[in-house]
Write a protein that holds these residues in place. Structure first.
Motif, PDB file in Angstrom:
ATOM      1  N   ASP A 134       3.622   5.860   0.978  1.00 16.83           N
ATOM      2  CA  ASP A 134       4.196   5.652  -0.236  1.00 16.83           C
ATOM      3  C   ASP A 134       5.555   5.880  -0.546  1.00 16.83           C
ATOM      4  OD1 ASP A 134       3.709   4.621  -3.225  1.00 16.83           O
ATOM      5  OD2 ASP A 134       4.291   6.930  -3.611  1.00 16.83           O
ATOM      6  N   ASP A 187       2.873   1.487   4.203  1.00 19.93           N
ATOM      7  CA  ASP A 187       4.086   0.537   3.748  1.00 19.93           C
ATOM      8  C   ASP A 187       4.813  -0.267   4.651  1.00 19.93           C
ATOM      9  OD1 ASP A 187       4.565   2.457   0.994  1.00 19.93           O
ATOM     10  OD2 ASP A 187       3.761   3.492   2.581  1.00 19.93           O
ATOM     11  N   ASN A 201      -0.671   1.662  -3.745  1.00 22.11           N
ATOM     12  CA  ASN A 201      -0.528   1.039  -5.364  1.00 22.11           C
ATOM     13  C   ASN A 201      -0.110  -0.283  -5.176  1.00 22.11           C
ATOM     14  OD1 ASN A 201       1.792   2.347  -4.160  1.00 22.11           O
ATOM     15  ND2 ASN A 201       2.830   1.651  -6.086  1.00 22.11           N
ATOM     16  N   HIS A 202       0.176  -0.845  -4.315  1.00 20.41           N
ATOM     17  CA  HIS A 202       0.628  -2.285  -4.174  1.00 20.41           C
ATOM     18  C   HIS A 202      -0.612  -3.488  -4.068  1.00 20.41           C
ATOM     19  CE1 HIS A 202       5.146  -2.557  -4.646  1.00 20.41           C
ATOM     20  NE2 HIS A 202       4.689  -1.235  -4.614  1.00 20.41           N
TER      21      HIS A 202
END
Ligand SMILES: [Fe+2]
Length: 628
Positions: A301, A134, A198-199
């Protein structure tokens, strides 16, 4: 006198700008593994300009003296992706625990001299790892963390996804520029092992940029022979099905590995209330972690800091959210992100949480035959840390700030006794349960609406089973081929609404027809694809809904509905492509009967479906035909 002085000064300036050898225009260097980390390495870079680049390699340091290097290799893979010409040389047959020096030479010059060290091949060498994830928003925090990688000289970095915010070319170029800060002053590079977040809108991003071997983005690598096996799992594809089968098989075949670590993006039990639970990973993976003795699971996340006591899936009075403390055979879970992303509040601790916090951090992990140690480095506070001694990378350098919660700054995991035990009978769920859950689920009102340069895609659901993943896919060739533009984890509430904005697309490709479809992957790996066109076919059968025709003079229609409880009401007029041609909304209407007039003057002639929603639930549908 003055004139003389000027020439001297100019001479000094000139000397400063004359490099000793002209440098090739290559940048964004990275090193990775596809195969055995003790005998292979992939060297990646971006070729900005220049022709015929080659990698020059040697176990001796020849600096930028190109002819001295013993090995010459061309890039076997040249991948144009994210606005870069990514070149990869896949080196094999290297010696374990050996340093290799290299430069890249092309028609324009020679790069700076860099080096890497292959992983040890036996368990006698202690390992140092850095693990986090992240890094998507805050470049400064990201850069600080990267600089610490250079200073700590680990054997490798485990990166748990969400590198960039939007997965764009510009953001990736910045990210790879920032990654150069992980290169130590002497040119030492650290291999990176990447997991998808998820990005990252598709697996392909990481395959293109890091030459990952597994197209599904789940894979395992061993460092130090039988010392450590590192599993990288993919939270953005089904945790069950093929991924689970692969994980189980690999774990079964790797019982000789003394230590096992898993990294993946979504935390099973996030330590902030702002993030959903990921039950499917728990069912599919945590049970295997326990069964096969995975010692450490690294999650990302949620942008909080947490570490747990050793836990295993379990129910009963001592369990909390499906996990139960088991100091002997449990898995320690750590995380959750914070390499430069917006921090969240750690407001969801469990009975088995060891400590939680909220600050930028990564984990610094040591592994030897007898124990594993995990430290959390406060990266923002460690700006002034000194570099480790290259001959003793396990000694904490001056200025490195460790998180020191009441449970202690060092998590020590002693070597497990090699006892294998069946997981509790209640896990995992039976096939029939999953089938029933899949069939019970409904997708409602899947629609795409153009709003200027944007296309808004929406859908809502009822009865979502745990562990569902959505992939929104787009086709530009009338449905021949589709590419995924967004991946979302299910919200797992009884009723859910989803919205994806396809930005700027209509400007880039004006006049193109776009098809969208929604792919649902269930926790057991089964997929169901829902095409917008199928919805048209289904809803083409509008005969079943009552017909309303507008008044031929006023073009008004009269709509009647009733509410049983207070609601926000939305009335949508959808064309056969399920795009909204007109809409009305009424906030906070009281229970009762209503009749509303809807003016269709500005709406083209044709067939429409009128949908009335109360609190986002469809309560009535009508057929509308506007005749010439
Ligand atoms: Fe994420």
């Amino acid at each position: 006198m003055l004139k003389n002085h000027f020439y001297k000064l100019a001479g000094i300036l000139l000397l400063c700008y004359l490099p000793s050898a002209s440098e090739a225009v290559t940048d964004k260097y990275r090193v990775m593994w596809r195969k055995d980390p003790s005998t292979t390495m992939v060297i990646g870079w971006n070729q900005v300009s220049g022709e015929n680049p080659v990698l020059l390699l040697d176990v001796l340091d020849h600096g930028q003296n190109a002819p001295e290097y013993a090995v010459v290799r061309k890039a076997g893979q040249i991948i144009e992706a994210k606005g870069m010409k990514n070149h990869f040389v896949r080196l094999e047959g290297l010696k374990p625990n050996t340093t290799y020096y290299f430069v890249i030479e092309d028609s324009e010059g020679i790069s700076k001299r860099l080096f890497f060290t292959t992983a040890p091949a036996d368990s006698e060498h202690r390992l140092s790892l850095i693990a986090g994830g992240d890094s998507r928003n805050h470049r400064q925090a990201r850069q600080e963390s990267n600089k610490l990688v250079a200073k700590l000289r680990p054997h490798c970095v485990l990166f748990g996804g969400d590198m960039t915010k939007d997965d764009t070319a510009e953001q990736w170029q910045e990210w790879l520029d920032d990654w150069q800060l992980t290169i130590a002053e002497d040119g030492r590079m650290t291999p990176i092992i990447v997991a998808r977040g998820n990005h990252e809108s598709e697996n392909q991003t990481l395959i293109d940029l890091f030459d990952v071997k597994s197209k599904d983005l789940y894979y395992a690598l061993s460092l130090g022979g039988d010392l450590l096996r590192i599993y990288t799992l993919n939270s953005l594809v089904a945790s069950g099905g093929n991924q689970k089968i692969w994980l189980q098989r690999d774990l079964q075949a790797s019982t000789r590995a003394i230590w096992k670590i898993a990294q993946y993006h979504f935390p099973m039990r996030p330590h902030t209330k702002n993030k959903p639970e990921h039950n499917h990973q728990m069912l599919n993976w945590a049970t295997l972690f326990f069964k096969f003795g995975v010692n450490l699971a690294i999650e990302s996340d949620a942008h909080v800091v947490k570490s747990t006591w050793p836990v295993r899936p379990g129910r009963g009075p001592r369990s909390d959210e499906g996990f139960i403390r088991d100091d002997e055979k449990g898995t320690v879970y750590v995380g959750e992100g914070c390499w430069g992303a917006p921090l969240r509040q750690p407001n969801d601790d469990k009975s088995w949480t060891r400590a939680s916090g909220s600050f930028n951090q990564f984990k610094w992990i040591f592994v030897d035959r007898e124990k594993m140690e995990v430290r959390t480095i406060r990266t923002n506070d460690s700006k002034w840390a000194e570099a480790v001694d290259p001959d003793n990378i396990f000694e904490t350098p001056v200025g490195l700030v460790l998180w020191n919660p009441p449970s202690g700054a060092v998590i020590t995991i002693p070597r497990h006794q090699d006892i294998l035990e069946e997981p509790p009978a209640s896990f995992p769920p039976q096939e029939e349960d999953l089938l029933a859950a899949r069939e019970a689920m409904e997708v409602l009102d899947f629609s795409a609406t153009r709003e200027g340069p944007r296309v808004i895609i929406k859908w809502s659901t009822r009865g979502e089973p745990a562990g569902l993943l959505y992939e929104l896919q787009r086709s530009l060739d009338a449905g021949e081929t589709y590419t995924t533009i967004s991946t979302l984890a299910s919200k797992e509430k009884p009723e859910n609404n989803y919205r994806v904005v396809d930005t700027g697309f209509a400007i880039q490709k004006p006049g193109k027809y776009i098809n969208y479809r929604l792919r649902r992957t269930f926790s057991d790996g089964k997929c169901v694809v829902l095409d917008l066109r199928d919805i048209h076919k289904r809803d083409g059968d509008w005969q079943r809904f009552p017909l309303i025709e507008p008044d031929p003079v006023s073009h008004d229609i009269l709509i009647k509905y009733s509410l049983k409880k207070p609601a926000n009401v939305a009335i949508l007029l959808l064309n056969p492509k399920m795009q909204a041609a007109a809409r009305m909304g009424f906030e906070n209407q009281n229970p009762g009967a209503y009749s509303k007039t809807f003016d269709l003057k500005g709406v083209p002639n044709g067939r429409y479906l009128l949908v009335i929603k109360a609190n986002r639930q469809v309560i009535r549908r009508f057929r509308v035909v506007k005749r010439p």
